[in-house]
Design a protein around this motif. Structure first.
Motif, PDB file in Angstrom:
ATOM      1  N   THR A 226       0.849  -1.191   0.000  1.00 16.77           N
ATOM      2  CA  THR A 226       0.000   0.000   0.000  1.00 16.77           C
ATOM      3  C   THR A 226       0.883   1.239   0.000  1.00 16.77           C
TER       4      THR A 226
ATOM      5  N   THR B 169      -4.910   7.074   3.009  1.00 13.95           N
ATOM      6  CA  THR B 169      -3.707   7.904   2.923  1.00 13.95           C
ATOM      7  C   THR B 169      -2.797   7.808   4.147  1.00 13.95           C
TER       8      THR B 169
ATOM      9  N   VAL C 255      -7.483   4.113  -2.403  1.00 13.20           N
ATOM     10  CA  VAL C 255      -8.324   5.252  -2.043  1.00 13.20           C
ATOM     11  C   VAL C 255      -8.834   5.101  -0.609  1.00 13.20           C
TER      12      VAL C 255
ATOM     13  N   ARG D  19       1.015   1.605  -4.856  1.00 18.33           N
ATOM     14  CA  ARG D  19      -0.061   1.797  -5.816  1.00 18.33           C
ATOM     15  C   ARG D  19      -1.216   2.444  -5.060  1.00 18.33           C
ATOM     16  N   PRO D  20      -2.090   3.160  -5.727  1.00 17.30           N
ATOM     17  CA  PRO D  20      -3.145   3.881  -5.025  1.00 17.30           C
ATOM     18  C   PRO D  20      -4.084   2.949  -4.253  1.00 17.30           C
TER      19      PRO D  20
END
Length: 260
Positions: free
Chosen positions: A147, A156, A153, A150-151
């Motif tokens: 994590t 964060t 969503v 790569r994204p």
């Protein structure tokens, strides 16, 4: 992993400290290290879960309760282990943190993720690397994640914290390398277990999709279209110890979620 007593093996004579050892990856890693012969120090915040793992491992284990993100508690842990410091440190303790868009995450929730996931690694390395340097040998393996590579969503703080661990590891490897101490990162992909089930539930609630759809969406990002297992991660920790020239490395174990 079963609840049968683990047996001795190739790591005889080594003393391993595993953080977050009371459940999940930490439990599996500690038991696998013990199965290969290492004396294990189980560290976490809940004594009852640590003692349950110690009961599986047997007399070659020790329970130490500590919050790795608390400097005073890490200092007390180091004092308790003075003279018998680990020569293998596995920084596994971590939390997933909130599942929300960045603009909806409160600063305290952000800070708590970094307190455990990054500050905890820093404090544990700061406490136990000096004895390894004095000995002229040792291994530190920090658990990060794919994590952030790569994204993902809504994650964060977790993504940022795990990428911080990778940067910490690479730099620390150069600081300690001339002393014979190796520092590496293991970055699992999605690990089948309770934490991922909670994450799928949170993502389902956040996005309004079904629980099954949340899992399928996540797993479909990997080449093998599956999650990795806790035992596979534990096996990888042991395997990393077999390469004397490996330091500063970041090993992806993701069923192909990351390919490079």
């Amino acid at each position: 992993m079963t609840d049968e007593a683990v047996t001795a093996g190739a790591l005889e004579g080594r003393r391993a400290l595993v953080t977050g050892a009371g459940s999940g990856l930490g439990r599996s890693i500690a038991c696998e290290l013990a199965r290969h012969g290492a004396e294990t120090i189980l560290v976490g915040r809940t004594r009852s879960t640590l003692e349950a793992v110690a009961a599986v491992i047997g007399p070659a284990s020790e329970v130490q309760v500590a919050d790795v993100g608390d400097a005073a508690e890490v200092e007390r842990l180091a004092a308790a282990l003075h003279g018998r410091e680990p020569d293998l440190l596995v920084n596994n303790a971590g939390i997933g943190g909130p599942v929300a868009n960045l603009v909806d995450i409160e600063p305290d929730a952000w800070d708590e993720v970094f307190r455990i996931n990054v500050r905890g690694v820093y404090l544990m390395c700061r406490a136990f690397a000096p004895a390894m340097v004095a000995r002229g040998a040792g291994d530190i393996i920090n658990l990060a994640s794919v994590t952030g590579k790569r994204p993902l969503v809504g994650r964060t703080p977790y993504a940022a914290s795990k990428m911080a661990v990778i940067g910490l590891t690479a730099t620390l490897a150069f600081e300690l390398g001339q002393s014979g101490v190796r520092v590496n990162t293991l970055s699992p992909g999605p690990v089948d277990g309770d934490r991922m089930r909670r994450n799928f539930a949170l993502e389902s609630a956040r996005s309004g999709i079904t629980l099954g759809a949340a899992e399928e969406d996540f797993v479909s990002r990997s080449a093998l279209r599956r999650m990795v297992t806790e035992q596979e991660v534990a096996d990888a920790v042991v395997a990393m110890l077999a390469f004397p020239a490996m330091t500063g490395a970041d090993i992806d174990l993701s069923a192909g979620m990351i390919a490079r």
